[in-house]
Design a protein around this motif. Structure first.
Motif, mmCIF file in Angstrom:
data_model
loop_
_atom_site.group_PDB
_atom_site.id
_atom_site.type_symbol
_atom_site.label_atom_id
_atom_site.label_comp_id
_atom_site.label_asym_id
_atom_site.label_seq_id
_atom_site.Cartn_x
_atom_site.Cartn_y
_atom_site.Cartn_z
ATOM 1 N N VAL A 145 47.772 24.154 44.474
ATOM 2 C CA VAL A 145 47.219 23.364 43.372
ATOM 3 C C VAL A 145 46.452 24.317 42.458
ATOM 4 O O VAL A 145 45.615 25.097 42.923
ATOM 5 C CB VAL A 145 46.287 22.248 43.887
ATOM 6 N N TYR A 146 46.754 24.263 41.155
ATOM 7 C CA TYR A 146 46.098 25.126 40.177
ATOM 8 C C TYR A 146 44.955 24.393 39.475
ATOM 9 O O TYR A 146 45.112 23.241 39.052
ATOM 10 C CB TYR A 146 47.099 25.611 39.125
ATOM 11 N N VAL A 147 43.820 25.090 39.365
ATOM 12 C CA VAL A 147 42.679 24.580 38.611
ATOM 13 C C VAL A 147 42.272 25.657 37.606
ATOM 14 O O VAL A 147 42.760 26.785 37.657
ATOM 15 C CB VAL A 147 41.499 24.217 39.537
ATOM 16 N N ASP A 148 41.373 25.321 36.692
ATOM 17 C CA ASP A 148 40.992 26.310 35.674
ATOM 18 C C ASP A 148 39.560 26.097 35.223
ATOM 19 O O ASP A 148 39.194 25.019 34.747
ATOM 20 C CB ASP A 148 41.918 26.212 34.462
ATOM 21 N N PHE A 149 38.762 27.132 35.398
ATOM 22 C CA PHE A 149 37.409 27.165 34.853
ATOM 23 C C PHE A 149 37.227 28.390 33.954
ATOM 24 O O PHE A 149 36.141 28.622 33.456
ATOM 25 C CB PHE A 149 36.377 27.218 35.986
ATOM 26 N N ARG A 150 38.293 29.167 33.763
ATOM 27 C CA ARG A 150 38.184 30.449 33.059
ATOM 28 C C ARG A 150 38.941 30.486 31.737
ATOM 29 O O ARG A 150 38.392 30.882 30.707
ATOM 30 C CB ARG A 150 38.704 31.569 33.965
ATOM 31 N N GLU A 151 40.191 30.086 31.722
ATOM 32 C CA GLU A 151 41.005 30.215 30.515
ATOM 33 C C GLU A 151 40.539 29.247 29.414
ATOM 34 O O GLU A 151 40.278 29.652 28.286
ATOM 35 C CB GLU A 151 42.470 29.968 30.850
ATOM 36 N N LYS A 152 40.459 27.961 29.748
ATOM 37 C CA LYS A 152 40.011 26.944 28.792
ATOM 38 C C LYS A 152 38.996 26.036 29.481
ATOM 39 O O LYS A 152 39.264 24.876 29.788
ATOM 40 C CB LYS A 152 41.207 26.121 28.290
ATOM 41 N N PHE A 227 32.273 29.531 24.097
ATOM 42 C CA PHE A 227 30.865 29.213 24.354
ATOM 43 C C PHE A 227 30.049 29.424 23.072
ATOM 44 O O PHE A 227 29.215 28.593 22.701
ATOM 45 C CB PHE A 227 30.278 30.126 25.434
ATOM 46 N N VAL A 228 30.284 30.581 22.438
ATOM 47 C CA VAL A 228 29.535 30.941 21.221
ATOM 48 C C VAL A 228 29.763 29.915 20.121
ATOM 49 O O VAL A 228 28.816 29.481 19.449
ATOM 50 C CB VAL A 228 29.941 32.357 20.745
ATOM 51 N N THR A 264 27.551 40.180 28.902
ATOM 52 C CA THR A 264 27.639 39.506 30.197
ATOM 53 C C THR A 264 27.423 40.535 31.299
ATOM 54 O O THR A 264 27.889 41.673 31.205
ATOM 55 C CB THR A 264 28.993 38.798 30.403
ATOM 56 N N GLY A 265 26.696 40.132 32.326
ATOM 57 C CA GLY A 265 26.344 41.093 33.361
ATOM 58 C C GLY A 265 26.306 40.499 34.751
ATOM 59 O O GLY A 265 26.368 39.280 34.948
ATOM 60 N N GLY A 266 26.213 41.369 35.714
ATOM 61 C CA GLY A 266 26.126 40.974 37.109
ATOM 62 C C GLY A 266 25.838 42.201 37.948
ATOM 63 O O GLY A 266 25.848 43.335 37.448
ATOM 64 N N ASN A 267 25.608 41.980 39.231
ATOM 65 C CA ASN A 267 25.344 43.083 40.146
ATOM 66 C C ASN A 267 26.670 43.591 40.692
ATOM 67 O O ASN A 267 27.224 43.027 41.638
ATOM 68 C CB ASN A 267 24.445 42.601 41.289
ATOM 69 N N TRP A 268 27.175 44.661 40.090
ATOM 70 C CA TRP A 268 28.491 45.193 40.447
ATOM 71 C C TRP A 268 28.391 46.531 41.166
ATOM 72 O O TRP A 268 29.216 47.428 40.967
ATOM 73 C CB TRP A 268 29.351 45.294 39.192
ATOM 74 N N GLU A 269 27.386 46.652 42.014
ATOM 75 C CA GLU A 269 27.193 47.891 42.771
ATOM 76 C C GLU A 269 28.406 48.202 43.641
ATOM 77 O O GLU A 269 28.762 49.369 43.839
ATOM 78 C CB GLU A 269 25.935 47.766 43.639
ATOM 79 N N HIS A 318 27.449 36.932 34.061
ATOM 80 C CA HIS A 318 28.887 36.952 33.795
ATOM 81 C C HIS A 318 29.611 35.800 34.474
ATOM 82 O O HIS A 318 30.580 35.253 33.929
ATOM 83 C CB HIS A 318 29.458 38.292 34.286
ATOM 84 N N GLN A 319 29.163 35.387 35.658
ATOM 85 C CA GLN A 319 29.902 34.393 36.429
ATOM 86 C C GLN A 319 29.891 32.995 35.818
ATOM 87 O O GLN A 319 30.649 32.122 36.269
ATOM 88 C CB GLN A 319 29.382 34.343 37.878
ATOM 89 N N PHE A 320 29.099 32.773 34.781
ATOM 90 C CA PHE A 320 29.215 31.511 34.045
ATOM 91 C C PHE A 320 30.622 31.358 33.459
ATOM 92 O O PHE A 320 31.033 30.258 33.112
ATOM 93 C CB PHE A 320 28.198 31.442 32.896
ATOM 94 N N TYR A 321 31.335 32.468 33.353
ATOM 95 C CA TYR A 321 32.649 32.456 32.699
ATOM 96 C C TYR A 321 33.737 31.837 33.568
ATOM 97 O O TYR A 321 34.835 31.585 33.088
ATOM 98 C CB TYR A 321 33.043 33.878 32.291
#
Length: 377
Positions: A145-152, A227-228, A264-269, A318-321
């Motif tokens: 099953v495909y869902v989408d929170f990123r593209e649209k 978003f903008v 956009t940012g996050g902890n990418w260590e 960044h993860q809001f995206y």
């Protein structure tokens, strides 16, 4: 039919008085009709960050039905992983698997996990089509099953939550969240719609700024670019990026001279140890994030840009995206772009309410910072 399903079917035949669960049919974001035997008790998440929607629907224990997932949450959002691991230590025992895009997905491993369904993000569909995974998994009784929170996200988030809610047997919970989601978005869009002569500041969104030495990844007609626009701004990169994601050169930033900049940012260590990325997120060190944001603005591509000169530079998680909490980002953007219009809007209070009503973990601040001290108040 798997052994578990075969044994279950045999048991039901031996107990004719036991009521059978009604089949559940959903139409996913890709327009595919999928039928499950009943609520999905065993689920494979195609991305670890999908736990963000599972946490809303299965608030008591978002991992109770997860039998396998990608291992990206720990690397991409370690602060979120830590919050959930503290309350749900079984998170470390969930089997992990490879990805579709990089060709490391193992069908035999998926079969061994005996899931009722596999939930994938829409952008994985091209890879699954190319490799024929849908047909291969269908043959062993595992529907996708495909869902989408990123593209649209603003077209598909409510629909995706409704789909997952139906599969989980949590329709009412999904409807409650969707009502909250639409209410919080309207607190921005209704105000913007009532301003026909609104002056829209030009906004450059740098995607994952500092993740690499290259400049500059951004968003076109979708995701943070949308978003903008919902928040009353003009997306600077839209004319130069035909799709959702893309790259523009630093010279274009100088030439366009944006009024505001959002990174956009996050902890990418785990990905870029000691990198220049901005480590915003739950529990972030805001002073450190602000210092790293200021350092990013010293790159040649940002020299003399209006936004930098006036301190209208911000960083946001960044993860809001790619989760159903995107409305919080829209509220914060609106607060930055039009502080007078949204003087009474408190995005942090919105995020706190989201946690209190829908999430099983405690809220920790740190999701955004700004170089403009006024904009952070």
């Amino acid at each position: 039919m798997t052994l578990r399903r075969l044994l279950g079917a045999t048991a039901l035949l031996a107990l004719p008085t036991l009521a059978l669960a009604d089949p559940i049919t959903v139409t996913d974001i890709a327009g595919r009709e999928v039928t499950l035997d009943g609520p999905a008790d065993r689920v494979i998440l195609g991305e670890g960050r999908q736990i963000f929607f599972a946490a809303v629907l299965d608030g008591e224990n978002p991992f109770e039905r997860v039998v396998g997932w990608r291992d990206d949450l720990l690397q991409a959002a370690p602060e979120s992983y830590a919050l959930y691991a503290e309350k749900f230590p079984q998170i470390g025992d969930i089997p992990t698997f490879g990805g579709f895009k990089d060709g490391t997905f193992d069908i035999e491993q998926a079969v061994a996990l005996d899931p009722d369904v596999m939930i994938l993000n829409l952008e994985a569909k091209a890879a699954t089509d190319e490799a024929g995974y849908e047909e291969k998994l269908a043959k062993v009784g595992i529907p996708i099953v495909y869902v989408d929170f990123r593209e649209k996200p603003f077209e598909h988030t409510a629909q995706s939550m409704q789909i997952i809610g139906a599969m989980f047997g949590e329709d009412e919970r999904a409807a409650e969240f969707n009502a909250f989601y639409e209410q919080q978005i309207a607190r921005v869009t209704d105000v913007i719609a009532a301003q026909p002569d609104l002056e829209r500041p030009l906004v450059f969104v740098e995607r994952a700024g500092g993740y690499s030495e290259d400049c500059c990844m951004s968003f076109g007609n979708g995701n943070f670019g949308t978003f903008v626009e919902l928040a009353g701004g003009e997306n600077m990169a839209k004319p130069f990026i035909p799709g959702t994601f893309g790259t523009i050169n630093a010279e274009q930033v100088i030439a366009s001279d944006p009024d505001q900049i959002v990174v956009t940012g996050g902890n990418w260590e785990a990905y870029v140890p000691g990198g220049a990325w901005i480590g915003v997120g739950p529990g972030a060190d805001e002073a450190e994030a602000r210092a790293k944001l200021a350092a990013l603005m010293e790159r040649p591509g940002f020299t003399g840009v209006k936004a930098v000169e006036e301190g209208k530079v911000h960083a946001i998680w960044h993860q809001f995206y790619n989760n159903p909490y995107s409305f919080v980002a829209v509220q914060q953007l609106a607060k930055w772009l039009h502080p007078d219009l949204f003087a009474d809007l408190d995005p942090e209070a919105t995020l706190q309410e989201l946690h209190a009503r829908f999430l099983p973990v405690v809220y920790h601040p740190g999701y955004w910072v700004s170089l403009d001290d006024v904009a952070t108040n």
